[in-house]
Design an enzyme around this catalytic site. Structure first.
Site, PDB file in Angstrom:
ATOM      1  CD  GLU A   1       8.673  -5.294  -2.072  1.00  0.00           C
ATOM      2  OE1 GLU A   1       8.101  -6.108  -2.825  1.00  0.00           O
ATOM      3  OE2 GLU A   1       8.374  -4.082  -2.042  1.00  0.00           O
TER       4      GLU A   1
ATOM      5  CG  HIS B   1       2.311   2.075   5.512  1.00  0.00           C
ATOM      6  ND1 HIS B   1       1.238   1.741   4.742  1.00  0.00           N
ATOM      7  CD2 HIS B   1       3.225   2.599   4.660  1.00  0.00           C
ATOM      8  CE1 HIS B   1       1.477   2.071   3.479  1.00  0.00           C
ATOM      9  NE2 HIS B   1       2.681   2.586   3.402  1.00  0.00           N
TER      10      HIS B   1
HETATM   11  C1  TPP Z   1       4.806  -4.590  -2.082  1.00  0.00           C
HETATM   12  C2  TPP Z   1       5.030  -3.153  -1.856  1.00  0.00           C
HETATM   13  N1  TPP Z   1       6.285  -2.687  -1.825  1.00  0.00           N
HETATM   14  C3  TPP Z   1       6.528  -1.393  -1.571  1.00  0.00           C
HETATM   15  C4  TPP Z   1       5.509  -0.514  -1.354  1.00  0.00           C
HETATM   16  C5  TPP Z   1       5.792   0.934  -1.005  1.00  0.00           C
HETATM   17  N2  TPP Z   1       5.351   1.815  -2.088  1.00  0.00           N
HETATM   18  C6  TPP Z   1       4.165   2.434  -2.054  1.00  0.00           C
HETATM   19  S1  TPP Z   1       3.866   3.257  -3.459  1.00  0.00           S
HETATM   20  C7  TPP Z   1       5.327   2.819  -4.132  1.00  0.00           C
HETATM   21  C8  TPP Z   1       5.629   3.223  -5.531  1.00  0.00           C
HETATM   22  C9  TPP Z   1       4.603   2.705  -6.477  1.00  0.00           C
HETATM   23  O1  TPP Z   1       4.904   3.057  -7.785  1.00  0.00           O
HETATM   24  P1  TPP Z   1       3.942   2.679  -8.987  1.00  0.00           P
HETATM   25  O2  TPP Z   1       3.586   1.251  -8.949  1.00  0.00           O
HETATM   26  O3  TPP Z   1       4.567   3.188 -10.228  1.00  0.00           O
HETATM   27  O4  TPP Z   1       2.608   3.469  -8.689  1.00  0.00           O
HETATM   28  P2  TPP Z   1       2.425   5.049  -8.498  1.00  0.00           P
HETATM   29  O5  TPP Z   1       2.854   5.386  -7.128  1.00  0.00           O
HETATM   30  O6  TPP Z   1       3.265   5.717  -9.527  1.00  0.00           O
HETATM   31  O7  TPP Z   1       0.984   5.271  -8.697  1.00  0.00           O
HETATM   32  C10 TPP Z   1       6.059   2.049  -3.240  1.00  0.00           C
HETATM   33  C11 TPP Z   1       7.402   1.545  -3.492  1.00  0.00           C
HETATM   34  C12 TPP Z   1       4.208  -1.051  -1.402  1.00  0.00           C
HETATM   35  N3  TPP Z   1       3.130  -0.274  -1.201  1.00  0.00           N
HETATM   36  N4  TPP Z   1       3.996  -2.356  -1.650  1.00  0.00           N
END
Ligand code: TPP
Lengths: 338, 386
Positions: A70, A139
């Site tokens: 972000e 959230h």
């Molecule tokens: C700081 C932050 N930004 C956005 C999110 C929203 N979000 C939750 S899961 C996700 C994707 C995460 O991807 P990754 O790190 O590859 O982990 P995976 O879901 O594949 O286990 C996002 C964007 C969040 N939880 N925290």
């Protein structure tokens, strides 16, 4: 002259989500400088589908799935804006905007001032915010007070479908940065609004009187508007005729509409779901008191979320202002008969 | 053979600036060129049968857990569940490699790692059921709360490991993060601190191909996530995340190095998220089913089962036993989840501060009065008296 109603021409009502989508699309079509960036905004169309279809229509250069960062999203938006673009960034959820606060507070909010007007930053930061959707930790935050306490930012939040269109349109058109707070639990609220009809463009900084009344004024915004309207309906049975003012924009703040109402009714309650202490309601109550003191029959009261971290889904109903809690507060406005 | 002249190695005028000297030699830090594998290779024969059987039983249990939790979302018993089906080997083998005194810092998808560490299956779901934000005492199994703001747990792991070392304890912290999470600033800061402080911490990136809908190529242009280690001055390891004993071995080695004062390691486990991001996501919007099928054919449980069968370390009976144990766990979890938790709304004011402020005391009294009135069926309390 009134416009034909939805039913009279067989139209389906639209949701706030659709109105926001449409505002983005129209802004992108009208101005090639408008770019959308954020997490999952392209192929997926955003987790709330607000950017659905935009990548297909305008291409990946204008609707960009960014890396998951972000601070990077907002920081690069600053550079893009310096080079003449008009970025609209999406923060996926309220609490996930926090990594970007350094960029927001240290740069976005003060670049115009620092450069004596040479570098305005026309950036819109869309943030789905607030609770009431059963979201787990992080959230459901309402972070408007952090933004409000940062001079240089506009802070806008729609509460109706038509406003969602009109306000987002103006936010993107603004030459100043706008934090555009989208009440998550109103995304699927419906209204007789059509993307095909000519749209009302709303200037930022004008409040709207949603219900006229004479007993007291409920001052609110965003997700709490429907709750206030519900409370106003229930209040009729108690003999209270409540006026409801929807601020729409917290900065700029419409002192005039608010004070005109309160001077007439003589009583005011500010309602918002974010925590009360140091919240937007404190500022509003102070302003109203300063300006309307001699018209007030009772102190300005507040109904706000408790001063606690946002509760888990199974307990959130106890935290959120309810119509009952609003009426209980209205009852404390020093009515003579009671 | 053309020999490229290296600056500073000849009498060439291009001599180094004052005080410059070579720092860390990057070569020994580089990860392997292809993910390290054990299963299906000749080295598999030296694997400890007991370890393999244990891994197998835990993976079967993990998969059953994912299936049960997903079913509970459909029944409305869980608010949401991010399944880790396909990633069982990364999460479970990594957790099993830890010593009791070590700490685990999980990301939101890492419920299986948390359960493998010993947390009660039910307690690991509290966050997602929505009755509280965290369901277990982190001290008991030394597991930090499941962390939703991505990558923010990584500096915590570094700080804890650093503190343990200052105290003279032989505690190591294992921090889990997704491929998407590596893009956050906190990832960079954590790795840099860890390397500068030589903190006893191991970072495990589960590269499952996606961050919600965003594929790898939009996330990182690095040769691999493991290569990022080199820039911080720590070793990087690349491992097949669906090869449970390979993950286990790589973790054991990194943990040993950290424990003996050798500093941090960054490990990338290459795996795949078989299910959608969560039950609320529609993965067909952004990926091809054929890709999913290719990964199904490289299934962590099937790979392990093949090894066990080839070496006759397990028979049908052994497999049935593992499945029965998993089934028993799922049945217990289902029963527990079908019982509504007993919640006290007044707890909302209980843990905000060590000592309740006067403001919170007032608000607690307000809610308490409202709850009493709710019981008596009055729409709003106290309004008449005031
Ligand atoms: C700081 C932050 N930004 C956005 C999110 C929203 N979000 C939750 S899961 C996700 C994707 C995460 O991807 P990754 O790190 O590859 O982990 P995976 O879901 O594949 O286990 C996002 C964007 C969040 N939880 N925290």
């Amino acid at each position: 002259m009134t416009a034909p109603s939805a039913t009279s021409i067989g139209r389906k009502p639209s949701t706030m989500a659709q109105a926001l989508s449409r505002a983005l699309r129209d802004a992108m079509a009208a101005d090639p400088a408008v770019h959308v960036l954020g997490e999952d905004v392209g192929t997926l169309g955003g987790v709330f589908r607000i950017t659905d279809g935009l990548a297909k229509e305008f291409g990946a250069d204008r609707v960009t799935d960014t890396p998951l960062a972000e601070a990077g999203i907002l920081g690069t938006a600053v550079g893009m804006a310096m080079y003449g673009l008009r970025p609209v960034v999406e923060m996926q959820f309220d609490a996930f905007a926090y990594p970007s606060l350094e960029q927001l507070i240290s740069h976005v909010a003060r670049m115009r001032n620092r450069t004596r007007g040479a570098l305005p930053l026309p950036i819109t930061i869309r943030v789905p915010y607030g609770g009431g959707i059963g979201g787990v930790e992080h959230h459901s935050d309402s972070s408007e007070a952090y933004y409000l306490h940062t001079p240089g930012l506009h802070v806008v939040t729609p509460a109706t479908v038509a406003d969602a269109y009109g306000l987002l349109h103006s936010a993107i058109a603004s030459d100043d940065p706008v934090v555009f707070l989208e009440p998550k639990r109103l995304y699927w609220s419906k209204a007789d609004w059509s993307a095909d009809a000519p749209q009302e463009v709303l200037p930022l900084g004008r409040a709207a009187v949603r219900r006229t009344g004479s007993s007291a004024t409920l001052i609110t915004y965003g997700p709490s508007l429907p709750v206030c309207l519900e409370a106003a309906e229930l209040a009729v049975a108690e003999g209270w005729d409540l006026e409801v003012v929807d601020l729409r924009s917290l900065m700029p703040f419409d002192d005039e509409t608010v004070c005109t109402s309160v001077r007439r009714t003589g009583r005011a309650v500010v309602v918002h779901e974010s925590s009360g202490f140091g919240g937007a309601g404190a500022e509003i109550a102070a302003r109203v008191t300063e300006r309307c003191f001699h018209h007030l029959e009772a102190p300005v009261l507040r109904v706000a979320g408790f001063d606690i971290p946002y509760p888990p889904p199974m307990l959130e109903r106890h935290h959120l202002p309810s119509a009952d809690r609003i009426l209980d507060t209205v009852a404390r406005l020093q009515w003579e008969e009671n | 053979m053309a020999v490229l002249e290296q600056p500073g190695t000849t009498d060439h005028p291009n001599t180094p600036p004052p005080d410059w000297h070579p720092r860390t030699d990057p070569d020994p830090l580089l990860p392997e060129r292809a993910p390290y594998r054990v299963l299906g290779t000749p080295t598999a024969s030296r694997l400890d049968p007991a370890l393999l059987r244990r891994l197998y039983a835990e993976l079967v249990r993990g998969r059953r857990y994912n299936r049960q939790a997903t079913a509970l979302t459909q029944q409305g018993r869980l608010a949401v569940y991010p399944s880790s089906t396909g990633q069982e080997a990364c999460q479970i083998a990594a957790a099993l490699a830890l010593d009791p005194q070590d700490w685990l810092f999980p990301s939101y998808r890492d419920t299986l790692a948390v359960v493998a560490r010993g947390v009660e299956p039910l307690e690991a779901l509290t966050l997602l059921r929505g009755d509280w934000h965290n369901g277990y005492d982190p001290h008991i199994h030394r597991v930090a709360p499941l962390c939703t703001p991505l990558a923010t747990q990584l500096p915590h792991a570094v700080g804890l490991a650093h503190a343990a070392r200052l105290k003279g304890d032989d505690t190591v912290a294992l921090a889990l993060v997704g491929d998407g999470g590596t893009s956050e600033g906190d990832f960079h800061e954590a790795l840099n601190f860890a390397a500068v402080w030589q903190a006893p911490v191991v970072f495990l990136v589960q590269n499952n191909g996606f961050a919600i809908s965003v594929p790898l190529e939009k996330q990182s242009a690095a040769p691999s996530f493991a290569h990022k280690a080199v820039g911080y001055g720590m070793p990087g390891r690349l491992v097949d995340g669906n090869d449970a004993p390979a993950v286990y071995e790589v973790l054991i080695e990194a943990l040993r190095r950290a424990r003996s004062g050798g500093g941090p390691t960054l490990i990338e486990a290459v795996t795949y998220r078989i299910d959608a991001h969560t039950n609320a996501d529609d993965a067909t919007r952004y990926r091809e089913q054929a890709e999913v099928e290719r990964w199904r054919a490289h299934d962590p449980i099937a790979l392990l089962e093949r090894e066990l069968r080839d070496r006759t370390l397990i028979d049908d009976e052994g497999i049935r036993e593992a499945e029965a144990a998993a089934e028993a766990m799922a049945a217990k979890l289902r029963d527990e989840m079908n019982t509504d938790p007993v919640l006290d709304p007044m707890e909302l004011f209980e843990h905000v501060y060590a000592e309740r402020t006067t403001q919170l005391a007032e608000q607690a009294a307000q809610l308490s009065a409202e709850l009493d009135a709710e019981e008596e069926g009055s729409p709003y309390p106290e309004s008449q008296e005031r």
